[in-house]
Design a protein around this motif. Structure first.
Motif, mmCIF file in Angstrom:
data_model
loop_
_atom_site.group_PDB
_atom_site.id
_atom_site.type_symbol
_atom_site.label_atom_id
_atom_site.label_comp_id
_atom_site.label_asym_id
_atom_site.label_seq_id
_atom_site.Cartn_x
_atom_site.Cartn_y
_atom_site.Cartn_z
ATOM 1 N N VAL A 75 -24.880 14.792 14.125
ATOM 2 C CA VAL A 75 -24.262 15.952 14.105
ATOM 3 C C VAL A 75 -23.126 16.112 14.924
ATOM 4 N N ASP A 76 -22.553 15.218 15.867
ATOM 5 C CA ASP A 76 -21.447 15.315 16.408
ATOM 6 C C ASP A 76 -20.230 14.391 15.885
ATOM 7 N N GLY A 77 -20.652 13.724 14.875
ATOM 8 C CA GLY A 77 -19.800 12.695 14.402
ATOM 9 C C GLY A 77 -20.300 11.413 14.268
ATOM 10 N N ILE A 78 -19.366 10.449 13.801
ATOM 11 C CA ILE A 78 -19.783 9.231 13.765
ATOM 12 C C ILE A 78 -19.623 8.341 15.009
ATOM 13 N N VAL A 79 -21.043 7.680 15.230
ATOM 14 C CA VAL A 79 -21.069 6.878 16.425
ATOM 15 C C VAL A 79 -21.469 5.365 15.905
ATOM 16 N N ASP A 80 -21.141 4.416 16.978
ATOM 17 C CA ASP A 80 -21.472 2.908 16.716
ATOM 18 C C ASP A 80 -22.955 3.043 17.259
ATOM 19 N N MET A 81 -23.828 2.102 16.466
ATOM 20 C CA MET A 81 -25.416 1.957 16.746
ATOM 21 C C MET A 81 -25.537 0.577 16.468
ATOM 22 N N LYS A 82 -26.326 0.203 17.754
ATOM 23 C CA LYS A 82 -26.677 -1.362 17.588
ATOM 24 C C LYS A 82 -27.869 -1.613 16.826
ATOM 25 N N ILE A 83 -27.845 -2.395 15.839
ATOM 26 C CA ILE A 83 -29.092 -3.134 15.395
ATOM 27 C C ILE A 83 -29.399 -4.280 15.992
ATOM 28 N N PRO A 84 -30.641 -4.092 16.723
ATOM 29 C CA PRO A 84 -30.870 -5.427 17.418
ATOM 30 C C PRO A 84 -31.235 -6.555 16.337
ATOM 31 N N ALA A 85 -31.130 -7.858 16.691
ATOM 32 C CA ALA A 85 -31.517 -9.040 16.145
ATOM 33 C C ALA A 85 -33.059 -8.954 15.825
ATOM 34 N N GLY A 86 -33.332 -9.539 14.704
ATOM 35 C CA GLY A 86 -34.827 -9.281 14.262
ATOM 36 C C GLY A 86 -35.254 -8.270 13.976
ATOM 37 N N THR A 87 -34.469 -7.140 13.485
ATOM 38 C CA THR A 87 -35.290 -5.754 13.233
ATOM 39 C C THR A 87 -35.729 -5.997 11.866
ATOM 40 N N GLN A 88 -36.803 -5.313 11.758
ATOM 41 C CA GLN A 88 -37.772 -5.443 10.846
ATOM 42 C C GLN A 88 -37.630 -4.382 9.791
ATOM 43 N N PRO A 89 -37.988 -4.352 8.501
ATOM 44 C CA PRO A 89 -37.760 -3.301 7.679
ATOM 45 C C PRO A 89 -38.549 -2.142 7.948
ATOM 46 N N GLY A 90 -38.127 -0.933 7.916
ATOM 47 C CA GLY A 90 -39.028 0.501 8.198
ATOM 48 C C GLY A 90 -39.140 0.526 9.631
ATOM 49 N N THR A 91 -38.178 -0.480 10.411
ATOM 50 C CA THR A 91 -38.117 0.225 11.843
ATOM 51 C C THR A 91 -37.284 1.482 12.118
ATOM 52 N N THR A 92 -37.907 1.955 12.908
ATOM 53 C CA THR A 92 -37.074 3.496 13.339
ATOM 54 C C THR A 92 -36.737 3.231 14.649
ATOM 55 N N LEU A 93 -35.377 3.280 14.761
ATOM 56 C CA LEU A 93 -34.490 3.346 15.984
ATOM 57 C C LEU A 93 -34.326 4.793 16.619
ATOM 58 N N VAL A 94 -34.402 5.012 17.825
ATOM 59 C CA VAL A 94 -34.231 6.146 18.307
ATOM 60 C C VAL A 94 -32.965 6.391 18.969
ATOM 61 N N MET A 95 -32.144 7.236 18.638
ATOM 62 C CA MET A 95 -30.652 7.666 19.596
ATOM 63 C C MET A 95 -31.167 9.170 20.102
ATOM 64 N N ALA A 96 -31.513 8.970 21.522
ATOM 65 C CA ALA A 96 -32.043 9.847 22.275
ATOM 66 C C ALA A 96 -30.807 10.987 22.656
ATOM 67 N N ASN A 97 -31.235 12.089 22.592
ATOM 68 C CA ASN A 97 -30.362 13.424 22.667
ATOM 69 C C ASN A 97 -29.234 13.397 21.595
ATOM 70 N N GLU A 98 -29.476 13.008 20.579
ATOM 71 C CA GLU A 98 -28.537 13.177 19.500
ATOM 72 C C GLU A 98 -28.804 14.079 18.479
ATOM 73 N N GLY A 99 -29.822 15.059 18.649
ATOM 74 C CA GLY A 99 -30.466 15.800 17.722
ATOM 75 C C GLY A 99 -29.865 17.161 18.064
#
Length: 147
Positions: A75-99
């Protein structure tokens, strides 16, 4: 008036009252109140669930295995997010306090939940197929050595 729904923690059907900003009062009386009725427009990319923002990103199977950094809209613009090695399909990553900020508590925000969709290619080049076969054989050999 257009309002970006991801910038406020209000929903369609909410209304705001602005005191003394309505029509002029009768016979020189004080102005009335202005009522603003809210209709929240949906965003084509970011979905809202109360104060959380939902987003689905697509990553290649190689990036899911090795990990990567991706550009993700918030909601505040484009940010870089790290996708960890070994991420499985359907994994949900949380970006805390970005809502979305909580109503009356703008310093408290929901989260942005990023669901990872791993793209598996339908066609491989001959070289890609050869490399995947080599990887499969290596994996089989390692599995056999463990037992």
């Amino acid at each position: 008036m257009k309002i970006n729904p991801t910038k406020f923690s209000i929903d369609s059907g909410s209304h705001l009252r602005v005191r003394s900003e309505g029509n002029a009062g009768k016979r020189g009386g004080p102005p009335g109140d202005l009522y603003v009725f809210i209709e929240v427009l949906s965003d084509p990319v970011l979905k809202r669930d109360r104060t959380n923002i939902l987003y689905t990103c697509k990553v290649s199977y190689v990036d899911a295995i090795l990990g990567t950094t991706m550009k993700v809209p918030t909601v505040d613009g484009i940010v870089d997010m790290k996708i960890p090695a070994g991420t499985q399909p359907g994994t949900t990553l949380v970006m805390a306090n970005e809502g979305v900020p909580y109503l009356g508590k703008p310093s408290n925000r929901g989260d942005q939940l990023v669901r990872v969709q791993v793209e598996i290619p339908k066609r491989l080049s001959d070289e890609e197929k050869k490399l995947i076969d080599e990887l499969a054989n290596l994996n089989k050999a390692q599995t056999a050595n463990r037992t």
